[in-house]
Design a protein around this motif. Sequence first.
Motif, PDB file in Angstrom:
ATOM      1  N   PHE A   5       0.835  -1.212   0.000  1.00 20.48           N
ATOM      2  CA  PHE A   5       0.000   0.000   0.000  1.00 20.48           C
ATOM      3  C   PHE A   5       0.871   1.265   0.000  1.00 20.48           C
ATOM      4  CE2 PHE A   5      -1.977   3.529   2.269  1.00 20.48           C
ATOM      5  CZ  PHE A   5      -3.059   3.774   1.419  1.00 20.48           C
ATOM      6  N   PHE A   6       1.833   1.309   0.926  1.00 22.31           N
ATOM      7  CA  PHE A   6       2.619   2.547   1.032  1.00 22.31           C
ATOM      8  C   PHE A   6       3.528   2.753  -0.180  1.00 22.31           C
ATOM      9  CE2 PHE A   6       1.613   1.924   5.641  1.00 22.31           C
ATOM     10  CZ  PHE A   6       0.853   3.081   5.774  1.00 22.31           C
ATOM     11  N   ALA A   7       3.809   1.661  -0.928  1.00 26.08           N
ATOM     12  CA  ALA A   7       4.643   1.785  -2.133  1.00 26.08           C
ATOM     13  C   ALA A   7       3.840   2.281  -3.336  1.00 26.08           C
ATOM     14  CB  ALA A   7       5.283   0.432  -2.450  1.00 26.08           C
ATOM     15  N   LEU A   8       2.514   2.370  -3.210  1.00 29.90           N
ATOM     16  CA  LEU A   8       1.701   2.889  -4.326  1.00 29.90           C
ATOM     17  C   LEU A   8       2.070   4.350  -4.599  1.00 29.90           C
ATOM     18  CD1 LEU A   8      -1.887   1.607  -3.344  1.00 29.90           C
ATOM     19  CD2 LEU A   8      -0.436   0.723  -5.193  1.00 29.90           C
ATOM     20  N   ASP A   9       1.754   4.819  -5.807  1.00 25.14           N
ATOM     21  CA  ASP A   9       1.991   6.243  -6.064  1.00 25.14           C
ATOM     22  C   ASP A   9       0.991   7.063  -5.246  1.00 25.14           C
ATOM     23  OD1 ASP A   9      -0.449   6.673  -7.674  1.00 25.14           O
ATOM     24  OD2 ASP A   9       0.569   5.287  -9.042  1.00 25.14           O
ATOM     25  N   ILE A  10       1.342   8.308  -5.037  1.00 25.09           N
ATOM     26  CA  ILE A  10       0.553   9.136  -4.105  1.00 25.09           C
ATOM     27  C   ILE A  10      -0.901   9.269  -4.576  1.00 25.09           C
ATOM     28  CG2 ILE A  10       1.409  11.324  -5.100  1.00 25.09           C
ATOM     29  CD1 ILE A  10       0.755  10.833  -1.369  1.00 25.09           C
ATOM     30  N   ALA A  11      -1.113   9.337  -5.893  1.00 24.43           N
ATOM     31  CA  ALA A  11      -2.492   9.493  -6.394  1.00 24.43           C
ATOM     32  C   ALA A  11      -3.336   8.270  -6.008  1.00 24.43           C
ATOM     33  CB  ALA A  11      -2.486   9.685  -7.899  1.00 24.43           C
ATOM     34  N   SER A  12      -2.746   7.073  -6.086  1.00 27.37           N
ATOM     35  CA  SER A  12      -3.506   5.862  -5.731  1.00 27.37           C
ATOM     36  C   SER A  12      -3.787   5.825  -4.233  1.00 27.37           C
ATOM     37  CB  SER A  12      -2.736   4.603  -6.127  1.00 27.37           C
ATOM     38  OG  SER A  12      -2.385   4.645  -7.480  1.00 27.37           O
ATOM     39  N   LYS A  13      -2.826   6.298  -3.438  1.00 28.44           N
ATOM     40  CA  LYS A  13      -3.054   6.332  -1.984  1.00 28.44           C
ATOM     41  C   LYS A  13      -4.126   7.376  -1.641  1.00 28.44           C
ATOM     42  CE  LYS A  13       1.514   6.512  -1.009  1.00 28.44           C
ATOM     43  NZ  LYS A  13       2.822   6.365  -0.317  1.00 28.44           N
ATOM     44  N   HIS A  38     -11.720   9.811  11.316  1.00 33.90           N
ATOM     45  CA  HIS A  38     -10.308   9.456  11.385  1.00 33.90           C
ATOM     46  C   HIS A  38     -10.108   8.129  10.643  1.00 33.90           C
ATOM     47  CE1 HIS A  38      -6.312   9.349  12.811  1.00 33.90           C
ATOM     48  NE2 HIS A  38      -6.485   8.500  13.800  1.00 33.90           N
ATOM     49  N   ARG A  39     -10.190   8.217   9.332  1.00 33.44           N
ATOM     50  CA  ARG A  39     -10.149   7.023   8.497  1.00 33.44           C
ATOM     51  C   ARG A  39      -9.345   7.319   7.238  1.00 33.44           C
ATOM     52  NH1 ARG A  39     -11.817   5.369  12.579  1.00 33.44           N
ATOM     53  NH2 ARG A  39     -13.810   4.402  13.050  1.00 33.44           N
ATOM     54  N   GLY A  40      -8.620   6.332   6.764  1.00 36.47           N
ATOM     55  CA  GLY A  40      -7.958   6.428   5.474  1.00 36.47           C
ATOM     56  C   GLY A  40      -6.500   6.846   5.554  1.00 36.47           C
ATOM     57  N   TYR A  41      -5.994   7.303   4.418  1.00 33.68           N
ATOM     58  CA  TYR A  41      -4.561   7.551   4.251  1.00 33.68           C
ATOM     59  C   TYR A  41      -4.173   8.968   4.658  1.00 33.68           C
ATOM     60  CZ  TYR A  41      -0.148   8.565   1.983  1.00 33.68           C
ATOM     61  OH  TYR A  41       1.137   8.976   1.752  1.00 33.68           O
ATOM     62  N   SER A  42      -3.226   9.082   5.589  1.00 33.83           N
ATOM     63  CA  SER A  42      -2.661  10.388   5.966  1.00 33.83           C
ATOM     64  C   SER A  42      -1.229  10.458   5.454  1.00 33.83           C
ATOM     65  CB  SER A  42      -2.643  10.568   7.482  1.00 33.83           C
ATOM     66  OG  SER A  42      -3.943  10.490   8.014  1.00 33.83           O
ATOM     67  N   PHE A  43      -0.950  11.488   4.657  1.00 33.95           N
ATOM     68  CA  PHE A  43       0.396  11.629   4.082  1.00 33.95           C
ATOM     69  C   PHE A  43       1.389  12.107   5.143  1.00 33.95           C
ATOM     70  CE2 PHE A  43      -2.232  15.371   3.131  1.00 33.95           C
ATOM     71  CZ  PHE A  43      -1.495  16.377   3.732  1.00 33.95           C
ATOM     72  N   VAL A  44       2.668  12.028   4.831  1.00 30.63           N
ATOM     73  CA  VAL A  44       3.717  12.436   5.776  1.00 30.63           C
ATOM     74  C   VAL A  44       3.478  13.889   6.190  1.00 30.63           C
ATOM     75  CG1 VAL A  44       6.205  12.828   6.084  1.00 30.63           C
ATOM     76  CG2 VAL A  44       5.411  10.831   4.788  1.00 30.63           C
ATOM     77  N   GLY A  45       3.386  14.132   7.486  1.00 29.21           N
ATOM     78  CA  GLY A  45       3.217  15.487   8.000  1.00 29.21           C
ATOM     79  C   GLY A  45       1.765  15.872   8.265  1.00 29.21           C
ATOM     80  N   GLN A  46       0.805  15.034   7.810  1.00 23.63           N
ATOM     81  CA  GLN A  46      -0.610  15.427   7.965  1.00 23.63           C
ATOM     82  C   GLN A  46      -1.063  15.355   9.424  1.00 23.63           C
ATOM     83  OE1 GLN A  46      -3.362  13.326   5.381  1.00 23.63           O
ATOM     84  NE2 GLN A  46      -5.103  14.559   6.030  1.00 23.63           N
ATOM     85  N   GLU A  47      -0.676  14.304  10.113  1.00 24.50           N
ATOM     86  CA  GLU A  47      -1.080  14.161  11.517  1.00 24.50           C
ATOM     87  C   GLU A  47       0.086  14.547  12.414  1.00 24.50           C
ATOM     88  OE1 GLU A  47      -3.074  10.684  14.279  1.00 24.50           O
ATOM     89  OE2 GLU A  47      -1.015  10.491  13.634  1.00 24.50           O
ATOM     90  N   LYS A  48      -0.208  15.311  13.457  1.00 24.44           N
ATOM     91  CA  LYS A  48       0.854  15.731  14.381  1.00 24.44           C
ATOM     92  C   LYS A  48       0.496  15.300  15.793  1.00 24.44           C
ATOM     93  CE  LYS A  48       1.738  19.852  11.673  1.00 24.44           C
ATOM     94  NZ  LYS A  48       0.532  19.603  10.854  1.00 24.44           N
ATOM     95  N   LEU A  49       1.099  14.215  16.232  1.00 23.40           N
ATOM     96  CA  LEU A  49       0.753  13.734  17.572  1.00 23.40           C
ATOM     97  C   LEU A  49       1.346  14.604  18.664  1.00 23.40           C
ATOM     98  CD1 LEU A  49       0.598   9.905  17.237  1.00 23.40           C
ATOM     99  CD2 LEU A  49      -1.073  11.353  18.359  1.00 23.40           C
ATOM    100  N   ALA A  50       2.368  15.379  18.311  1.00 22.92           N
ATOM    101  CA  ALA A  50       2.980  16.244  19.328  1.00 22.92           C
ATOM    102  C   ALA A  50       1.974  17.232  19.881  1.00 22.92           C
ATOM    103  CB  ALA A  50       4.159  16.991  18.732  1.00 22.92           C
ATOM    104  N   ALA A  51       0.968  17.580  19.076  1.00 19.77           N
ATOM    105  CA  ALA A  51       0.015  18.610  19.486  1.00 19.77           C
ATOM    106  C   ALA A  51      -0.955  18.104  20.546  1.00 19.77           C
ATOM    107  CB  ALA A  51      -0.768  19.079  18.263  1.00 19.77           C
ATOM    108  N   PRO A  90      -8.436   2.108  -0.817  1.00 20.69           N
ATOM    109  CA  PRO A  90      -7.893   2.308  -2.167  1.00 20.69           C
ATOM    110  C   PRO A  90      -8.671   1.440  -3.149  1.00 20.69           C
ATOM    111  CG  PRO A  90      -6.447   0.865  -0.893  1.00 20.69           C
ATOM    112  CD  PRO A  90      -7.539   1.322   0.051  1.00 20.69           C
ATOM    113  N   LYS A  91      -8.477   1.668  -4.423  1.00 16.97           N
ATOM    114  CA  LYS A  91      -9.165   0.851  -5.437  1.00 16.97           C
ATOM    115  C   LYS A  91      -8.573  -0.554  -5.443  1.00 16.97           C
ATOM    116  CE  LYS A  91     -10.842   4.049  -8.925  1.00 16.97           C
ATOM    117  NZ  LYS A  91     -10.133   5.336  -8.952  1.00 16.97           N
TER     118      LYS A  91
END
Length: 322
Positions: free
Chosen positions: A68-76, A88-101, A137-138
């Motif tokens: 899954f993570f190796a898919l291109d970004i459009a497919s993810k 809170h469902r689905g794909y979060s890209f790098v930087g989207q979620e910030k647990l520090a907050a 994903p499809k």
Amino acid sequence: MNDTARVSGLLDLKSLNFGDFLQGNDQAQLSFANSLTTTLQTLGVAKLSMDDVPELEMLHLFNMAKEFFALDIASKMVAAHPAQPSPHRGYSFVGQEKLAAVTGFAKDRLSDSMMQDSKETFDLGLPGDAEFPNRWPKDEHIPHFKAVVQQHYKTLERVQLKVLEALSLGLGLKRDIFLPLHEKSHHEMRLLHYPSTTAGDLTGDKTRIAEHTDFGSITLLFQDQVGGLEGRPLECLVMVGDCFQRWTGNYIRAIPHRVTTPYKTQGGDPDDDIPERFSIAFFGKPNRDARVGNLAHPQFQAVQYDSITAGEYNNMKLVKTY
Ligand SMILES: O=C(O)CCC(=O)C(=O)O
Ligand SMILES: [Fe+2]
């Protein structure tokens, strides 16, 4: 161990054999339950060997996650997590979620809000949950992904309920006390990928996942380095979450944890490569309408918590992370 679990540094934690609880006689079950409870009470985290759960095909599940993570970004992004925290469902890209907050941790680093997580994730919940529908994903991009992941949600749910049963026994409570509080299956499961990077990149305002406690009752965590994926023994970390701490008035406390630079690369060259890392978490969560104030038990009154619902509590934490 200090009070911050370096989850990747727990390789030497002695593992408890979950099969003793699943298949053992009363005495073996009680002995497992007592060891689990003492370990969670002192450390907030325990390591279980899962050899007796044959339905857990973690290598297969990890391979699906890798695919899954190796898919291109459009497919993810077909399965994109919304920009807002909920659902809170689905794909979060790098930087989207910030647990520090989410908490007042990370005191030894920069101020909370500045810390960036370097991870991408895929979150799902109960198949068919109308309130928080899953995003997939499809099938033509990644055949069998949905089926394999959903099947493991069910297996991990059963494991999690058994762990709660053991913990109840170890606490001297009725074995099934936590079952009605989880019967609606409002759990969450998460696939995580930390892309490869360099030591220098994981300093300052970047980390892999910032320090936090999990929001639910207990978490099952599988990590690619903890081993067993190529065969048995298969090991899993059990971590206490906020709701369990609230129910027990701090008698059993949630474990703060984070993922940072691996020990062996600490203090080395900033150009040192840090390989990619995968993990899979199952966040056991109470029914959204279950109360998460102190249980009515004399042992669980040391710290008093408001009797809010698990759904309200979860949202309070979640809204800060996206
Ligand atoms: O990747 C890990 O090992 C930890 C993940 C985690 O703590 C989380 O997603 O809450
Ligand atoms: Fe966590």
